[in-house]
Enzyme design. Structure first.
Site: not given
Ligand code: GLU
Length: 324
Positions: A83, A86, A260, A278
């Site tokens: 993530s 992002k 998160y 994650v």
């Molecule tokens: N590729 C992970 C998912 O979409 C990313 C989640 C993350 O790192 O928060 O579940």
């Protein structure tokens, strides 16, 4: 032209940057102190390829605005940024469509898990923010329409910002996530049902799984975020990567939505704009001073690196470098 800083801000900046600090010793101290936490927590097993990552890793790196790098532990071992990507895609989408992005995605913390479907139903397919999965899927849809070379443009961005031209996407991680990506597929289909995706769901998911599978190390990540610590400017030059206002806003989103549904707790403990993934990475920004990237794969119950979050909290305790 760079705007003049208010007096109090120059004062704070001076206090922050001129205080002599032995960052190498600080990072080593942190690595030693968090060692008992390394290997605790849970590696993200819902993406099978990530479950294979050795849980006993810990790396940390600092990049300063004056071009120095400090590191400890496995700071040069690449891991899956997940993530953290992002922030890169948000940056590219804002560059491409500007404020129009906010017609399709919000700017509020979600208070729900990063892959939650619940809010989307109530909020008519408009994701709460671009740093949760639903929001990142909308951002991926925007980029599919805006980037002439798609994922290659994303790669060019991180390579240019980090100065590491060997950074790549781990195709096996992307495939592993696609094979297990039922929830993301549900999110994308759900958003599409509200008319908030313009491209085929499979294309959006493909872009998203690949961006998450970017493999970078702590030094790469610290360097890639440096312009966010430098009011949007490429450190050491007068070249803006993004505008000062945009850098401020991306930092604000990281502070409120980047870790998160633990963003409140993270602000309380650390008090820095940060984004976690994650894969066990977290990148934090100390405006006007430095960036800090940490990696340890064991996650707490909210999906943030357990040893990584402890390391950042310790860094702030030791240095006083926080925005609060
Ligand atoms: N590729 C992970 C998912 O979409 C990313 C989640 C993350 O790192 O928060 O579940």
């Amino acid at each position: 032209m760079r705007q003049r800083r208010p007096l109090w801000q120059s004062f704070v900046t001076e206090q922050r940057s001129s205080a002599p600090r032995d960052y190498s010793a600080i990072l080593q101290q942190i690595a030693d102190e968090v060692r008992p936490l390394v290997g605790t927590g849970k590696v993200a097993a819902y993406i099978p390829r990530l479950a294979e990552v050795p849980p006993d890793r810990f790396g940390i790196a600092i990049a300063t605005l004056d071009g120095k790098i400090y590191r400890a532990g496995s700071a040069r071992e690449a891991f899956s940024v997940q993530s953290i990507s992002k922030v890169f895609t948000l940056t590219l989408a804002l560059e491409a469509v500007g404020a129009r992005l906010w017609e399709r995605v919000g700017r509020e913390p979600s208070g729900n898990a990063f892959n939650s479907l619940i809010q989307l139903e109530r909020e008519q397919g408009i994701p709460r923010n671009p740093l949760i999965n639903a929001g990142a899927l909308v951002v991926a849809d925007v980029l599919l329409g805006a980037l002439p070379h798609g994922l290659d443009d994303l790669l060019s961005f991180v390579r240019a910002r980090s100065g590491n031209h060997s950074i790549n996407i781990d195709a096996e991680v992307a495939a592993s996530e696609r094979d297990a990506g039922f929830r993301n597929a549900a999110l994308a289909n759900f958003i599409r049902s509200f008319g908030n995706l313009q491209h085929p769901v499979d294309d959006v998911l493909n872009f998203y799984f690949h961006q998450c599978a970017l493999a970078m190390d702590c030094v790469d990540l610290a360097r890639t975020f440096l312009h966010l610590a430098n009011r949007g400017y490429c450190p050491g030059s007068r070249m803006p990567v993004i505008t000062e206002e945009r850098a401020r806003r991306i930092n604000a989103l990281m502070m409120t939505c980047g870790t998160y549904d633990a963003a409140g707790e993270f602000a309380f403990r650390v008090g820095l704009p940060a984004k976690s993934g994650v894969g066990g990475g977290i990148v934090a920004v100390v405006p006007d001073v430095l960036t800090l990237a940490v990696w340890s794969p064991g996650l707490d119950e909210r999906g943030n690196s357990l040893a990584g979050a402890a390391a950042l909290a310790r860094f702030v305790e030791l240095t006083g470098l926080s925005v609060f």
